[in-house]
Design a protein around this motif. Structure first.
Motif, PDB file in Angstrom:
ATOM      1  N   TYR A 246      -4.705   2.957  -6.125  1.00 49.55           N
ATOM      2  CA  TYR A 246      -4.649   3.311  -4.704  1.00 49.55           C
ATOM      3  C   TYR A 246      -5.639   4.435  -4.490  1.00 49.55           C
ATOM      4  CZ  TYR A 246      -3.514   5.607  -0.393  1.00 49.55           C
ATOM      5  OH  TYR A 246      -3.632   6.180   0.850  1.00 49.55           O
ATOM      6  N   PRO A 247      -6.502   4.330  -3.527  1.00 51.71           N
ATOM      7  CA  PRO A 247      -6.762   3.190  -2.666  1.00 51.71           C
ATOM      8  C   PRO A 247      -7.689   2.192  -3.356  1.00 51.71           C
ATOM      9  CG  PRO A 247      -8.087   5.056  -1.952  1.00 51.71           C
ATOM     10  CD  PRO A 247      -7.256   5.524  -3.109  1.00 51.71           C
ATOM     11  N   CYS A 248      -7.344   0.921  -3.238  1.00 48.71           N
ATOM     12  CA  CYS A 248      -8.151  -0.161  -3.798  1.00 48.71           C
ATOM     13  C   CYS A 248      -8.910  -0.845  -2.657  1.00 48.71           C
ATOM     14  CB  CYS A 248      -7.267  -1.162  -4.547  1.00 48.71           C
ATOM     15  SG  CYS A 248      -6.287  -2.226  -3.459  1.00 48.71           S
ATOM     16  N   PRO A 249      -9.791  -1.791  -2.961  1.00 48.53           N
ATOM     17  CA  PRO A 249     -10.521  -2.471  -1.880  1.00 48.53           C
ATOM     18  C   PRO A 249      -9.622  -3.109  -0.821  1.00 48.53           C
ATOM     19  CG  PRO A 249     -11.632  -2.876  -3.957  1.00 48.53           C
ATOM     20  CD  PRO A 249     -10.334  -2.156  -4.281  1.00 48.53           C
ATOM     21  N   MET A 250      -8.494  -3.696  -1.212  1.00 47.33           N
ATOM     22  CA  MET A 250      -7.590  -4.290  -0.223  1.00 47.33           C
ATOM     23  C   MET A 250      -6.992  -3.204   0.673  1.00 47.33           C
ATOM     24  SD  MET A 250      -7.445  -7.584  -0.368  1.00 47.33           S
ATOM     25  CE  MET A 250      -7.336  -9.041  -1.376  1.00 47.33           C
TER      26      MET A 250
ATOM     27  N   THR B 248      -6.499 -14.057   6.781  1.00 46.32           N
ATOM     28  CA  THR B 248      -7.735 -13.799   6.036  1.00 46.32           C
ATOM     29  C   THR B 248      -7.437 -12.989   4.777  1.00 46.32           C
ATOM     30  OG1 THR B 248      -9.084 -13.911   8.033  1.00 46.32           O
ATOM     31  CG2 THR B 248     -10.030 -12.725   6.158  1.00 46.32           C
ATOM     32  N   MET B 249      -6.586 -11.981   4.909  1.00 46.61           N
ATOM     33  CA  MET B 249      -6.219 -11.168   3.738  1.00 46.61           C
ATOM     34  C   MET B 249      -5.515 -12.009   2.683  1.00 46.61           C
ATOM     35  SD  MET B 249      -7.082  -7.901   3.695  1.00 46.61           S
ATOM     36  CE  MET B 249      -5.849  -6.882   2.900  1.00 46.61           C
ATOM     37  N   LEU B 250      -4.601 -12.870   3.124  1.00 44.19           N
ATOM     38  CA  LEU B 250      -3.834 -13.674   2.165  1.00 44.19           C
ATOM     39  C   LEU B 250      -4.683 -14.761   1.506  1.00 44.19           C
ATOM     40  CD1 LEU B 250      -0.439 -13.983   4.046  1.00 44.19           C
ATOM     41  CD2 LEU B 250      -1.012 -12.481   2.116  1.00 44.19           C
TER      42      LEU B 250
ATOM     43  N   MET C 142       0.831  -1.202   0.000  1.00 46.98           N
ATOM     44  CA  MET C 142       0.000   0.000   0.000  1.00 46.98           C
ATOM     45  C   MET C 142       0.869   1.257   0.000  1.00 46.98           C
ATOM     46  SD  MET C 142      -3.332   0.753   2.383  1.00 46.98           S
ATOM     47  CE  MET C 142      -2.495   1.146   3.922  1.00 46.98           C
ATOM     48  N   ILE C 143       1.973   1.231   0.724  1.00 45.14           N
ATOM     49  CA  ILE C 143       2.911   2.359   0.702  1.00 45.14           C
ATOM     50  C   ILE C 143       3.443   2.562  -0.712  1.00 45.14           C
ATOM     51  CG2 ILE C 143       5.199   3.163   1.451  1.00 45.14           C
ATOM     52  CD1 ILE C 143       4.630   1.749   4.158  1.00 45.14           C
ATOM     53  N   ASP C 144       3.865   1.470  -1.359  1.00 47.15           N
ATOM     54  CA  ASP C 144       4.410   1.571  -2.714  1.00 47.15           C
ATOM     55  C   ASP C 144       3.388   2.183  -3.677  1.00 47.15           C
ATOM     56  OD1 ASP C 144       6.688   0.319  -1.738  1.00 47.15           O
ATOM     57  OD2 ASP C 144       6.217  -1.628  -2.629  1.00 47.15           O
ATOM     58  N   LYS C 145       2.152   1.718  -3.590  1.00 46.30           N
ATOM     59  CA  LYS C 145       1.118   2.231  -4.492  1.00 46.30           C
ATOM     60  C   LYS C 145       0.801   3.692  -4.192  1.00 46.30           C
ATOM     61  CE  LYS C 145      -2.047  -0.772  -3.816  1.00 46.30           C
ATOM     62  NZ  LYS C 145      -3.422  -1.206  -4.033  1.00 46.30           N
ATOM     63  N   CYS C 146       0.752   4.057  -2.924  1.00 47.67           N
ATOM     64  CA  CYS C 146       0.492   5.446  -2.554  1.00 47.67           C
ATOM     65  C   CYS C 146       1.610   6.355  -3.057  1.00 47.67           C
ATOM     66  CB  CYS C 146       0.330   5.553  -1.038  1.00 47.67           C
ATOM     67  SG  CYS C 146      -0.085   7.219  -0.461  1.00 47.67           S
ATOM     68  N   ARG C 147       2.855   5.922  -2.882  1.00 46.65           N
ATOM     69  CA  ARG C 147       3.987   6.721  -3.376  1.00 46.65           C
ATOM     70  C   ARG C 147       3.886   6.935  -4.886  1.00 46.65           C
ATOM     71  NH1 ARG C 147       8.384   3.664   0.259  1.00 46.65           N
ATOM     72  NH2 ARG C 147       8.314   5.068   2.043  1.00 46.65           N
ATOM     73  N   ALA C 148       3.501   5.870  -5.589  1.00 46.24           N
ATOM     74  CA  ALA C 148       3.383   5.983  -7.047  1.00 46.24           C
ATOM     75  C   ALA C 148       2.270   6.949  -7.435  1.00 46.24           C
ATOM     76  CB  ALA C 148       3.148   4.604  -7.654  1.00 46.24           C
TER      77      ALA C 148
ATOM     78  N   PHE D   1      -8.429  -0.393   1.482  1.00 49.85           N
ATOM     79  CA  PHE D   1      -9.484   0.020   2.405  1.00 49.85           C
ATOM     80  C   PHE D   1      -9.670  -0.999   3.532  1.00 49.85           C
ATOM     81  CE2 PHE D   1     -11.052   2.892  -1.055  1.00 49.85           C
ATOM     82  CZ  PHE D   1     -10.942   4.075  -0.326  1.00 49.85           C
ATOM     83  N   ARG D   2      -9.500  -2.277   3.231  1.00 46.89           N
ATOM     84  CA  ARG D   2      -9.615  -3.294   4.289  1.00 46.89           C
ATOM     85  C   ARG D   2      -8.548  -3.095   5.362  1.00 46.89           C
ATOM     86  NH1 ARG D   2     -11.251  -5.987  -0.239  1.00 46.89           N
ATOM     87  NH2 ARG D   2     -13.325  -6.883  -0.072  1.00 46.89           N
ATOM     88  N   LEU D   3      -7.316  -2.842   4.924  1.00 46.52           N
ATOM     89  CA  LEU D   3      -6.241  -2.604   5.884  1.00 46.52           C
ATOM     90  C   LEU D   3      -6.493  -1.326   6.671  1.00 46.52           C
ATOM     91  CD1 LEU D   3      -3.554  -3.007   7.290  1.00 46.52           C
ATOM     92  CD2 LEU D   3      -2.405  -2.172   5.226  1.00 46.52           C
ATOM     93  N   MET D   4      -6.881  -0.272   5.992  1.00 40.53           N
ATOM     94  CA  MET D   4      -7.113   0.992   6.690  1.00 40.53           C
ATOM     95  C   MET D   4      -8.263   0.866   7.689  1.00 40.53           C
ATOM     96  SD  MET D   4      -6.308   3.907   3.849  1.00 40.53           S
ATOM     97  CE  MET D   4      -6.505   3.059   2.285  1.00 40.53           C
ATOM     98  N   GLU D   5      -9.310   0.155   7.317  1.00 43.54           N
ATOM     99  CA  GLU D   5     -10.426  -0.045   8.241  1.00 43.54           C
ATOM    100  C   GLU D   5      -9.971  -0.828   9.474  1.00 43.54           C
ATOM    101  OE1 GLU D   5     -14.854  -2.110   8.451  1.00 43.54           O
ATOM    102  OE2 GLU D   5     -13.804  -2.034   6.535  1.00 43.54           O
TER     103      GLU D   5
END
Length: 158
Positions: free
Chosen positions: A55-59, A109-111, A38-44, A61-65
């Motif tokens: 970014y932000p994608c559904p995954m 669960t995420m994996l 998520m950091i890599d995608k946000c930086r990009a 948002f799951r982490l942020m939630e």
């Protein structure tokens, strides 16, 4: 041009996902899967070099939630912290605390998370088949991402 990068290169403030891949969802930072990706995608996105990545994608948002933060907060933290260490320090302070067992369960669960609708399953199959149609053993988005990005993905048991 090769899209391979060394792990040391990920502590810089820019990320060009037009020429490289974000880290695997499996790569843990602060004990969380997906955080480094998520950091890599946000930086990009901040650099305008996200290519086909979202970014932000559904995954994301799951982490942020789960962490109890917003994408605006996370984006601001990445924007003001040019290193993984700086973002990780911010994340430690901003994320709501979780017991290790809860974090471990969430990571698993995420994996293991796969498509949740017939439409998403059809999309998953299309993406998988474009890379390797023989990999019908794959059912999780994390495996598909690794397959698409050229990382080794062990065969899964049915």
């Amino acid at each position: 041009m090769s899209r391979e990068r060394s792990w040391q290169a990920f502590s810089t403030s820019s990320m060009d996902l037009r020429t490289s891949f974000p880290r695997s969802m499996r790569f843990k930072l602060e004990g969380y899967v997906h955080l480094a990706r998520m950091i890599d995608k946000c930086r990009a996105v901040l650099a305008g070099t996200e290519g086909e990545y979202i970014y932000p994608c559904p995954m994301d948002f799951r982490l942020m939630e789960f962490a109890g933060i917003t994408h605006e907060q996370f984006t601001a933290a990445v924007e003001t912290n040019p290193t993984d260490e700086g973002v990780a320090k911010w994340f430690r302070g901003a994320a709501k605390p979780h017991q290790q067992a809860e974090l471990d369960e969430w990571n698993e669960t995420m994996l293991r998370r796969g498509p949740s609708t017939p439409e998403k399953q059809a999309y998953f199959n299309k993406c998988r088949d474009a890379v390797d149609p023989s990999r019908t053993d794959l059912t999780a988005w994390s495996d598909l991402q690794d397959l698409e990005e050229g990382r080794p993905v062990p065969r899964r048991s049915p």
